[in-house]
Design an enzyme around this catalytic site. Structure first.
Site, short mmCIF file in Angstrom:
data_model
loop_
_atom_site.label_atom_id
_atom_site.label_comp_id
_atom_site.label_asym_id
_atom_site.label_seq_id
_atom_site.Cartn_x
_atom_site.Cartn_y
_atom_site.Cartn_z
N GLY C 31 25.75 26.81 53.45
CA GLY C 31 25.29 26.38 52.14
C GLY C 31 23.81 26.09 52.06
O GLY C 31 23.26 25.88 50.98
N CYS C 240 46.12 42.12 31.15
CA CYS C 240 45.31 43.34 31.11
C CYS C 240 46.07 44.41 30.32
O CYS C 240 47.25 44.67 30.58
CB CYS C 240 45.04 43.83 32.53
SG CYS C 240 44.24 45.44 32.59
N CYS C 243 46.86 47.47 33.00
CA CYS C 243 47.79 47.35 34.11
C CYS C 243 48.79 46.20 33.93
O CYS C 243 49.71 46.05 34.71
CB CYS C 243 47.06 47.18 35.43
SG CYS C 243 46.36 45.54 35.67
N CYS C 265 41.21 44.25 33.14
CA CYS C 265 40.76 43.66 34.39
C CYS C 265 39.28 43.94 34.59
O CYS C 265 38.81 45.06 34.40
CB CYS C 265 41.50 44.27 35.58
SG CYS C 265 43.22 43.80 35.71
N CYS C 271 42.76 46.97 39.18
CA CYS C 271 43.47 47.49 38.01
C CYS C 271 44.04 48.89 38.31
O CYS C 271 45.20 49.17 38.05
CB CYS C 271 42.50 47.55 36.83
SG CYS C 271 43.28 47.79 35.23
#
Lengths: 259, 233, 279
Positions: C31, C240, C243, C265, C271
């Protein structure tokens, strides 16, 4: 109360900026619940002293000791920066003359008060907001203004908000640099009254730098007078003001215009 | 009985640096003591240094020489040499002082001005305020004034606020500087009663009182200050 | 058919070593923003210069590279970067998340769970999470050094005070390994939980700002929040339209000038794989 160890001790404190003298050979001790006024005119070294005492400046000679909550008297110069920063945001407060220097002007009043709580780990929004509301009320700011930015506040309100922001973590020592400077007289009176009450109620120790002797009389127990970087007179506030000994102090006291 | 206050060889002068360093002698060789329950009134003409002596006992004026020994519980403190913190503690625990004029604080009500010394030494605010009201009533201060700041009060009203503030705490030593100067006869009588009550409780009192009736009513002894007149240097 | 004028993966070896050192330091201090000597790249700032340099530094001949932009493999930016490395490093490229060993991404984390043999490289525009609260770099670096993060919660407090909830929906700040507060790059906050305990190594490159930071595999990553306003990985409440997935992050697509729209998606590979698997 008498035997109790001091909270803040300065020993032979001095600061030079190159060849320029900031202040020289200042020694003092401050106890819990005690308010010390530092008076003198511009350039007398009183701001330098305040910055040395609050570890914002490193002394050229001498040292500053502070009694932490565990009872140990610690040399500020030997603490790590992280330790000093932690002290500054928990045990200490700093009230600036210019509120903009002590507040986040673009952030709401509530967040200004809550920031120090969040900095020491408060993570409950409702409780942080509750503490902010409580403190706004204590410094006589309408709680309805909690979500307004201090940009929209008057000078007196900003100064009171600064005080709330500093006191929310229940500090033991507050440094104030001309806390009423630049305010209207009536606004000043209200602020002084508020400060007096809070200092007494919270048993705060404070160092107040001011050139206003009336402010020193109202707020402080003891007082030191500075001139050309040195302490030239010290004692009980009413004693120094009513029976000044040094020529310069007599001049200061006699220069005040009667209302 | 051991005295509450014992003064020895006290001297005071002012050096006026703004007037070319001229030295103004006030008093020298001041010596007297006050026992518990005794009231000593300082006598002598105006300018003899009576107020200065009271101010030195309170720690408000510094001294050039001498001792001001004040009994504080089991120990004795010399105000002339005590550290400022020590003097502040004495003012909370031992020495009460009614000055000639009230120093009004803006925005603070008469009730809170009177209650402040009690509240400062630990009495809960509500209780201190109740005591303050009782004392103001006794000094015939109209109730409508209690919640107002005294800055706009008349001289007599301000004096009574000052008296209430000074008489309220129960301290072993009380200093009174012209407590009845701007009071009417009825209120003078109240003050005399208050002083007598203090004496009865064993409080040592040092007072300045020009009013002969008041002086006669409260004084056990008069110390003439003019015999301590200092010679000009 | 490597262009002989270019070193492997475009950057010279010295530069790659310098970047690898920065990456290793970043991994050692999860980080923490490590400064590095960012090079001029053959693309403008804001197009992924930081991510490209990180990818170039870690790519080997045996790697398989996938590049996505907002979850899609077929946008100009993604295609161009994929071509750059196909040309200068000769590596295999793919659009299938599971096949890739290195995935460079802008603004998304793939829906498919990443594994230990994968590296995710983020393109980062502004690495400093405190930047908009405290503009001075001298101050923000001290705040990181002293873990002085009250200000970060001030931002979230302000969100709640103004909107009744934390309205920050992307670049949602996280705390890495209990120490550094980090900007996850402008990914939607929906993706934040995927960063926590992720099996893949996550590397972040900011070219203009010259910073690299990292999250080693299986590191704790916590989204900042309040006890009474906990973090929520929100998504549009829809499925979606291609899909049928109801667990993926959706893009809103405008389909005509009359207000027609559909949700699909954002992760094109996810997808497509779902659609191919349908009977």
């Amino acid at each position: 109360m008498i035997a109790e160890a001091p909270l803040l001790v300065a020993e032979g404190l001095g600061k030079t900026y190159g060849r320029q003298l900031g202040c020289r050979d200042v020694s003092l001790a401050l106890h819990e619940g005690e308010v010390l006024a530092v008076v003198g005119e511009s350039g007398s070294g009183k701001s330098t002293l305040l910055h040395l005492l609050s570890a914002q400046l490193e002394p050229s000679v001498g040292r500053v000791l502070y009694r932490t909550r565990d009872g140990a008297l610690r040399d500020l110069g030997e603490m790590t920066t992280a330790e000093r920063k932690f002290l500054a945001r928990t045990d200490w407060g700093f009230v600036h003359q210019d509120a903009a220097a002590g507040l986040r002007m673009a952030v709401s009043a509530g967040a200004n008060v809550g920031e120090r709580l969040m900095a020491v780990g408060a993570r409950h929004y409702g409780r942080i907001r509750g503490a902010a509301l409580d403190w706004l009320a204590r410094v006589e700011i309408d709680p309805g203004r909690i979500d307004d930015a201090p940009r929209t506040f008057s000078g007196g309100m900003r100064q009171r908000l600064q005080i709330a922001r500093n006191l929310v973590t229940k500090p033991r020592l507050v440094f104030m640099d001309e806390p009423t400077g630049g305010l209207d007289v009536s606004v000043q009176a209200r602020l002084l009254d508020l400060l007096r009450g809070l200092v007494r109620e919270l048993r705060l120790a404070a160092v107040v730098v001011t050139h206003d002797l009336a402010v020193a009389r109202l707020l402080s127990h003891r007082m030191i007078v500075m001139k050309d970087g040195e302490v030239i007179e010290e004692g009980l506030t009413d004693q120094v003001l009513d029976d000044p000994r040094e020529p310069y102090t007599q001049l200061l006291v006699s220069s005040v215009l009667p209302a | 009985m051991n005295p509450v206050l014992e003064i020895r060889g006290l001297a005071k002068s002012f050096t006026m640096h703004l007037q070319g360093g001229v030295r103004i002698p006030v008093v020298a060789g001041v010596s007297f003591s006050v026992a518990p329950g005794e009231c000593v009134v300082l006598g002598g003409p105006s300018g003899a240094g009576k107020s200065s002596i009271l101010k030195m006992i309170f720690g408000n004026y510094r001294c050039d020489a001498g001792e001001i020994r004040v009994r504080n519980g089991d120990e004795t403190v010399d105000v002339a040499r005590a550290a400022p913190r020590r003097v502040l503690a004495l003012r909370q625990e031992t020495i009460g002082y009614v000055s000639q004029f009230l120093r009004a604080v803006p925005r603070v009500s008469a009730r809170d001005v009177v209650a402040a010394p009690l509240a400062d030494s630990g009495t809960p605010l509500d209780a201190a305020r109740a005591e303050a009201e009782r004392m103001m009533a006794r000094l015939n201060l109209p109730e409508r004034l209690w919640k107002l700041p005294p800055a706009t009060f008349s001289g007599g009203e301000q004096q009574r606020v000052n008296l209430a503030r000074g008489f309220l705490p129960d301290l072993p030593l009380l200093l009174l500087d012209e407590p009845t100067a701007s009071l009417d006869a009825a209120n003078r009588e109240v003050v005399v009663e208050l002083v007598k009550e203090k004496k009865a409780r064993g409080v040592a009192v040092v007072a300045i009182a020009h009013d002969e009736d008041v002086r006669d009513a409260i004084a056990d002894r008069i110390v003439d200050v003019s015999r301590f007149a200092a010679a000009a240097a | 058919m490597n262009a002989p004028a270019y070193n492997f993966a475009y950057l010279d070896e010295q530069t790659k070593r310098m970047i690898r050192r920065a990456i290793l330091k970043g991994i050692a201090i999860p980080g923490y923003q490590v400064p590095f000597a960012s090079r001029e790249m053959p693309m403008p700032y804001g197009w992924g210069t930081g991510g490209v340099q990180v990818t170039a530094a870690i790519l080997g001949p045996g790697d398989t590279l996938k590049v996505i932009d907002q979850g899609a493999d077929d946008t100009t930016n993604a295609v161009s970067i994929r071509q750059l490395f196909a040309k200068t490093a000769g590596v295999c490229t793919t659009t299938h998340t599971a096949e890739a060993t290195v995935i460079q991404t802008r603004h998304r984390i793939p829906e498919t769970k990443l594994g230990e043999d994968q590296v995710l490289v983020y393109q980062v525009p502004i690495p400093e999470p405190l930047r908009f609260l405290e503009p001075r770099e001298t101050e923000t670096r001290q705040m990181h050094a002293h873990a002085d993060y009250g200000l970060m919660h001030v931002k979230l407090y302000e969100d709640i005070a103004r909107h009744g909830h934390i309205s920050t929906s992307y670049a949602y700040p996280v705390k890495v390994d209990g120490r550094y507060v980090m900007d996850p790059s402008p990914t939607p906050k929906f993706d934040n939980p995927k960063m926590n305990d992720c099996a893949a190594l996550q590397l972040f490159g900011a070219g203009r700002e010259k910073r690299i930071y990292a999250i080693p595999p299986h590191t704790t990553v916590v989204s900042l929040d309040f006890e009474d306003h906990p973090f929520e990985a929100s998504r549009t409440q829809a499925s979606c339209e291609l899909c049928g997935a109801d667990d993926s992050y959706l893009d809103e697509v405008i389909t005509d000038d009359r207000g027609g729209r559909m949700f699909v998606c954002s992760d094109t590979d996810y997808c497509e794989a779902r659609r191919e698997a349908r009977p």
